[in-house]
Write a protein that holds these residues in place. Structure first.
Motif, mmCIF file in Angstrom:
data_model
loop_
_atom_site.group_PDB
_atom_site.id
_atom_site.type_symbol
_atom_site.label_atom_id
_atom_site.label_comp_id
_atom_site.label_asym_id
_atom_site.label_seq_id
_atom_site.Cartn_x
_atom_site.Cartn_y
_atom_site.Cartn_z
ATOM 1 N N PRO A 47 -19.065 -29.219 15.712
ATOM 2 C CA PRO A 47 -18.311 -29.226 15.023
ATOM 3 C C PRO A 47 -19.180 -30.273 13.407
ATOM 4 N N CYS A 48 -18.872 -29.845 12.346
ATOM 5 C CA CYS A 48 -19.325 -31.164 11.294
ATOM 6 C C CYS A 48 -18.015 -31.960 11.197
ATOM 7 N N PRO A 49 -18.665 -33.272 11.462
ATOM 8 C CA PRO A 49 -17.763 -34.511 11.450
ATOM 9 C C PRO A 49 -17.086 -34.444 9.788
ATOM 10 N N ASP A 50 -16.607 -35.420 9.163
ATOM 11 C CA ASP A 50 -15.432 -35.519 8.082
ATOM 12 C C ASP A 50 -16.141 -36.540 7.261
ATOM 13 N N LEU A 51 -17.274 -37.265 7.778
ATOM 14 C CA LEU A 51 -17.971 -37.980 6.567
ATOM 15 C C LEU A 51 -19.125 -38.311 8.132
ATOM 16 N N MET A 52 -20.278 -38.959 6.807
ATOM 17 C CA MET A 52 -21.626 -38.428 7.531
ATOM 18 C C MET A 52 -21.942 -40.413 6.902
ATOM 19 N N LEU A 53 -22.448 -41.297 7.375
ATOM 20 C CA LEU A 53 -23.055 -42.421 7.106
ATOM 21 C C LEU A 53 -24.487 -42.349 7.580
ATOM 22 N N MET A 54 -25.573 -42.183 6.359
ATOM 23 C CA MET A 54 -27.133 -42.135 6.750
ATOM 24 C C MET A 54 -28.146 -43.005 5.882
ATOM 25 N N ASP A 55 -28.845 -43.464 6.887
ATOM 26 C CA ASP A 55 -30.097 -44.145 6.095
ATOM 27 C C ASP A 55 -30.500 -43.500 5.591
ATOM 28 N N VAL A 56 -31.434 -43.453 5.007
ATOM 29 C CA VAL A 56 -32.643 -42.481 3.638
ATOM 30 C C VAL A 56 -33.584 -42.716 4.432
ATOM 31 N N ARG A 57 -33.750 -43.465 5.145
ATOM 32 C CA ARG A 57 -35.791 -43.579 5.608
ATOM 33 C C ARG A 57 -35.204 -43.841 6.839
ATOM 34 N N LEU A 58 -35.397 -42.560 8.216
ATOM 35 C CA LEU A 58 -35.618 -43.053 9.465
ATOM 36 C C LEU A 58 -36.911 -43.164 9.696
ATOM 37 N N SER A 59 -37.413 -42.787 11.571
ATOM 38 C CA SER A 59 -38.152 -43.640 12.451
ATOM 39 C C SER A 59 -38.929 -42.246 12.412
ATOM 40 N N ASP A 60 -39.024 -41.398 11.480
ATOM 41 C CA ASP A 60 -39.757 -39.466 12.237
ATOM 42 C C ASP A 60 -38.846 -39.023 10.644
ATOM 43 N N GLY A 61 -38.937 -39.572 9.622
ATOM 44 C CA GLY A 61 -39.150 -39.241 8.294
ATOM 45 C C GLY A 61 -37.377 -40.259 7.051
ATOM 46 N N LEU A 62 -37.508 -38.612 5.866
ATOM 47 C CA LEU A 62 -36.163 -39.127 5.224
ATOM 48 C C LEU A 62 -35.677 -38.163 5.158
ATOM 49 N N SER A 63 -33.545 -38.955 5.413
ATOM 50 C CA SER A 63 -33.203 -38.652 5.990
ATOM 51 C C SER A 63 -32.301 -37.245 5.536
ATOM 52 N N PHE A 64 -32.823 -36.858 4.073
ATOM 53 C CA PHE A 64 -32.835 -35.572 2.908
ATOM 54 C C PHE A 64 -33.625 -34.410 4.266
ATOM 55 N N GLU A 65 -34.562 -34.265 5.187
ATOM 56 C CA GLU A 65 -34.609 -33.548 5.978
ATOM 57 C C GLU A 65 -33.903 -32.679 6.464
ATOM 58 N N ILE A 66 -33.216 -33.627 7.109
ATOM 59 C CA ILE A 66 -31.727 -32.856 8.217
ATOM 60 C C ILE A 66 -31.194 -32.035 7.219
ATOM 61 N N LEU A 67 -30.550 -32.072 5.891
ATOM 62 C CA LEU A 67 -30.257 -31.549 4.637
ATOM 63 C C LEU A 67 -30.623 -30.160 4.216
ATOM 64 N N GLU A 68 -32.096 -30.368 4.629
ATOM 65 C CA GLU A 68 -32.862 -29.559 4.556
ATOM 66 C C GLU A 68 -33.005 -28.352 5.719
ATOM 67 N N ARG A 69 -31.991 -28.643 6.903
ATOM 68 C CA ARG A 69 -32.591 -27.943 8.022
ATOM 69 C C ARG A 69 -30.789 -27.536 8.311
ATOM 70 N N GLU A 70 -29.721 -28.796 8.178
ATOM 71 C CA GLU A 70 -28.471 -27.844 7.965
ATOM 72 C C GLU A 70 -27.224 -28.332 7.125
ATOM 73 N N PRO A 71 -27.208 -26.621 6.958
ATOM 74 C CA PRO A 71 -25.426 -26.407 6.328
ATOM 75 C C PRO A 71 -24.577 -27.904 6.489
ATOM 76 N N ILE A 72 -25.210 -28.748 6.072
ATOM 77 C CA ILE A 72 -24.103 -29.622 6.561
ATOM 78 C C ILE A 72 -22.957 -29.565 4.978
ATOM 79 N N ARG A 73 -21.120 -29.943 4.884
ATOM 80 C CA ARG A 73 -20.161 -29.529 4.039
ATOM 81 C C ARG A 73 -19.399 -30.988 4.426
ATOM 82 N N CYS A 74 -20.104 -31.256 4.357
ATOM 83 C CA CYS A 74 -19.027 -32.861 4.723
ATOM 84 C C CYS A 74 -19.951 -33.460 3.349
#
Length: 250
Positions: A47-74
């Motif tokens: 399930p979606c957590p209450d909060l995410m702490l997320m780095d912008v640049r990850l080893s396999d790309g920009l973390s914004f790509e996660i938000l493109e793939r998943e409907p994150i509501r936190c």
């Protein structure tokens, strides 16, 4: 509160966990993930957590790509090692942002702020703007400088370090020569590849190949010996020391 950390550098992830324990002992860090693929997979099974702490640049790309793939509501607090230009981009888009190394006071303020707001969800236009902002840049490769009755070209790869003296910027080259560069240190910092050059202080920008021995200095500072220049010592402030060590270690 359940918190998910997405960070590919272990020292930074460990620092966030320690700060969270100190600031909010009741929170639960549900996972620490290092890449986009693992994060997308985690969301498919949890399930979606209450909060995410997320780095912008990850080893396999920009973390914004996660938000493109998943409907994150936190709510999301982004972290990054980038400078004030990145701050402007985030603040303009009303996304919570912290500069690495994350300071305890700043994280506390961000948690307090999020506690009084509804979850912020990035819309498509905002996400696209942030993606474009953090796409890999084309960094300067050479300088065209006046020379006699014409011009000459100086390659950035031949520069050992840049320094500023009496408001004049100079490049110290690998052959021992120096050239005046018609740019400020701030302008250079934006045009140079940050994986190769580091703004050590107001006076120096160092190439990674120029760095010799690094010494612990008083009051949490670092002292850097520059190769082939034993008389030169560059001091890294206590505030910049963790960022400098992360830069050298990556």
């Amino acid at each position: 509160m359940k918190i998910l950390i997405v960070e590919d550098e272990k020292p930074n992830a460990d620092r966030l966990k320690r700060l969270l324990r100190e600031l909010r002992p009741q929170v639960e860090v549900v996972a620490v993930l290092e890449c986009i693929a693992d994060t997308v997979e985690w969301f498919s099974a949890n399930p979606c957590p209450d909060l995410m702490l997320m780095d912008v640049r990850l080893s396999d790309g920009l973390s914004f790509e996660i938000l493109e793939r998943e409907p994150i509501r936190c709510p999301i607090i982004f972290t990054t090692a980038y400078d004030e230009y990145a701050v402007r981009a985030f603040k303009h888009n009303s996304v919570d942002y912290l500069l690495k190394p994350v300071e305890k006071e700043e994280l506390s303020a961000a948690l307090d702020k999020l506690g009084s707001q509804q979850a912020h969800v990035l819309d498509e236009s905002t996400l696209e703007g942030l993606m474009n902002f953090f796409q890999p840049k084309k960094f300067r490769k050479r300088f065209l400088l006046p020379y006699k009755d014409g011009y000459k070209s100086i390659l950035v790869q031949d520069v050992i370090y840049f320094y500023s003296e009496w408001k004049i910027t100079r490049a110290h080259l690998s052959d021992g020569n120096e050239e005046v560069i018609p740019l400020t240190m701030e302008e250079l910092e934006q045009q140079l590849d940050p994986t190769v050059f580091f703004r050590a202080n107001r006076q120096f920008i160092l190439c990674v190949d120029a760095i010799g021995q690094v010494h612990n200095y008083f009051n949490g500072k670092l002292k850097v010996d520059v190769k082939n220049n034993p008389e030169l010592e560059v001091i890294i402030s206590r505030e910049k020391a963790p960022m400098f060590k992360n830069w050298l270690n990556y």
